[in-house]
Write an enzyme that holds these catalytic residues in place. Sequence first.
Site, mmCIF file in Angstrom:
data_model
loop_
_atom_site.group_PDB
_atom_site.id
_atom_site.type_symbol
_atom_site.label_atom_id
_atom_site.label_comp_id
_atom_site.label_asym_id
_atom_site.label_seq_id
_atom_site.Cartn_x
_atom_site.Cartn_y
_atom_site.Cartn_z
ATOM 1 N N LYS A 114 0.823 -1.211 0.000
ATOM 2 C CA LYS A 114 0.000 0.000 0.000
ATOM 3 C C LYS A 114 0.857 1.261 0.000
ATOM 4 O O LYS A 114 0.550 2.224 -0.684
ATOM 5 C CB LYS A 114 -0.941 0.016 1.213
ATOM 6 C CG LYS A 114 -2.111 -0.932 1.071
ATOM 7 C CD LYS A 114 -3.134 -0.710 2.172
ATOM 8 C CE LYS A 114 -4.231 -1.762 2.102
ATOM 9 N NZ LYS A 114 -5.139 -1.697 3.248
ATOM 10 N N LYS A 197 -8.605 -10.078 -8.899
ATOM 11 C CA LYS A 197 -9.734 -10.224 -7.988
ATOM 12 C C LYS A 197 -10.679 -9.038 -8.152
ATOM 13 O O LYS A 197 -10.219 -7.904 -8.279
ATOM 14 C CB LYS A 197 -9.203 -10.176 -6.542
ATOM 15 C CG LYS A 197 -9.211 -11.475 -5.803
ATOM 16 C CD LYS A 197 -8.662 -11.297 -4.385
ATOM 17 C CE LYS A 197 -9.202 -10.066 -3.644
ATOM 18 N NZ LYS A 197 -8.918 -10.080 -2.204
ATOM 19 N N LYS A 200 -13.031 -3.118 -5.010
ATOM 20 C CA LYS A 200 -13.519 -1.739 -5.048
ATOM 21 C C LYS A 200 -12.427 -0.798 -5.520
ATOM 22 O O LYS A 200 -12.712 0.326 -5.918
ATOM 23 C CB LYS A 200 -14.031 -1.313 -3.675
ATOM 24 C CG LYS A 200 -12.981 -1.361 -2.566
ATOM 25 C CD LYS A 200 -13.532 -0.865 -1.241
ATOM 26 C CE LYS A 200 -12.510 -0.932 -0.123
ATOM 27 N NZ LYS A 200 -12.422 -2.231 0.537
HETATM 28 P P1 ADP Z 1 -11.629 -4.983 -1.743
HETATM 29 O O1 ADP Z 1 -10.640 -5.927 -2.374
HETATM 30 O O2 ADP Z 1 -12.752 -4.653 -2.631
HETATM 31 O O3 ADP Z 1 -10.931 -3.767 -1.168
HETATM 32 P P2 ADP Z 1 -11.673 -5.913 0.938
HETATM 33 O O4 ADP Z 1 -10.202 -6.053 0.857
HETATM 34 O O5 ADP Z 1 -12.243 -4.816 1.778
HETATM 35 O O6 ADP Z 1 -12.252 -5.791 -0.529
HETATM 36 O O7 ADP Z 1 -12.272 -7.314 1.363
HETATM 37 C C1 ADP Z 1 -13.264 -7.518 2.330
HETATM 38 C C2 ADP Z 1 -13.532 -9.004 2.416
HETATM 39 O O8 ADP Z 1 -14.031 -9.496 1.164
HETATM 40 C C3 ADP Z 1 -12.302 -9.840 2.708
HETATM 41 O O9 ADP Z 1 -12.694 -10.937 3.533
HETATM 42 C C4 ADP Z 1 -11.867 -10.338 1.361
HETATM 43 O O10 ADP Z 1 -11.143 -11.543 1.427
HETATM 44 C C5 ADP Z 1 -13.197 -10.525 0.646
HETATM 45 N N1 ADP Z 1 -13.045 -10.296 -0.779
HETATM 46 C C6 ADP Z 1 -12.756 -9.119 -1.362
HETATM 47 N N2 ADP Z 1 -12.709 -9.230 -2.693
HETATM 48 C C7 ADP Z 1 -12.975 -10.528 -2.962
HETATM 49 C C8 ADP Z 1 -13.073 -11.283 -4.172
HETATM 50 N N3 ADP Z 1 -12.893 -10.699 -5.351
HETATM 51 N N4 ADP Z 1 -13.347 -12.597 -4.092
HETATM 52 C C9 ADP Z 1 -13.538 -13.182 -2.894
HETATM 53 N N5 ADP Z 1 -13.466 -12.541 -1.724
HETATM 54 C C10 ADP Z 1 -13.182 -11.222 -1.741
HETATM 55 NA NA NA Z 2 -8.498 -4.779 -0.679
#
Ligand code: ADP
Ligand code: NA
Length: 329
Positions: A114, A197, A200
Amino acid sequence: TPLPRVLSGIQPTAGSFHLGNYLGALRQWVALQDSAEAFYCVVDLHAITVQQDPAVLRRNTMVSAAQLLALGVDPERSTLFVQSHVPEHLQLSWVLECLTGFGEASRMTQFKDKSQREGTSGASVGLFTYPVLQAADILVYQADQVPVGEDQRQHLELTRDLATRFNSRYGPTLTLPAAHIPPGAAKILDMQSPDKKMSKSLPPAGCVFLLDEPNVTAKKIRSAVTDTGREIVADAEAKPGVTNLLTIHSALSGRSVAELEEHFAGRGYGDLKKELAEVVTDFVTPVRSRTQELLDDPAELQRILAGGAERAREVAAATVADVYQRTGF
Ligand code: ADP
Ligand code: NA
């Protein structure tokens, strides 16, 4: 035997959760409610490790809590709360920070990733110590299990190391949490870049948010990037885009991927996308309207969250009292 205690948190920063959040994590939150004593929190303290607009943060925290309820988190069967409503997280976090080596914190790869994006000088100390607050989130509830994805493994190891360190220095106090790999958690890929993946942080065209308008949802799915072949078969290597669409369909419709391959045999990608758009909108439509209902009654939402915070604080305050006493306060 008592149920295992589980702690899990999610950031409120996007406002709306997306299909990856739901199929990779939140669906398991809902499923775990009967087999675990679950503590679920919207981690707004973590959100300010990067700059937030106060009004937007406050709104997104409520929208996040409302979505969790709409998705099936039941405040009667689990403890749902907002992290900043439970100051004990921060009280334990300070004690843990003082047990964390600077070098040890520096090895956390998520901070490296990050801060590389922002430049270390632009990154806050809060972003640097984030994994320690995360350790406090878990340890303050004496959680037995933490549902984690691969990206969180290193942070859970730090949590266990800090608990072990505290316990060996001051006597047995903190429960060592184990990683719980939730069964049925699916990894969802971005609609536009199916080598990544769904997130957001990527352009919104590839990310299907639960609170998107139905026509936006349908458009994102219809414009999903697929390969140049024609056959609708799951093949993660050669056909990641199509496989992703099948994974989402299967997870939401409850039909196996093999069954779907048969169902779509001889048909084109357009048919798959059209049907998936229906499956997804059928799922999100009631979630969206329930979320809106909850947001339309802020007093009731506040009441639910205050109840959750009260239950959470009972447990968290007992841990902090013990930790403070042992630390010499
Ligand atoms: P983002 O990647 O959108 O920032 P976060 O990191 O806030 O999402 O993830 C919140 C939760 O959702 C975590 O438990 C993460 O493992 C799960 N998660 C996020 N994106 C995915 C995805 N594309 N597939 C499966 N699980 C996900
Ligand atoms: Na993330």
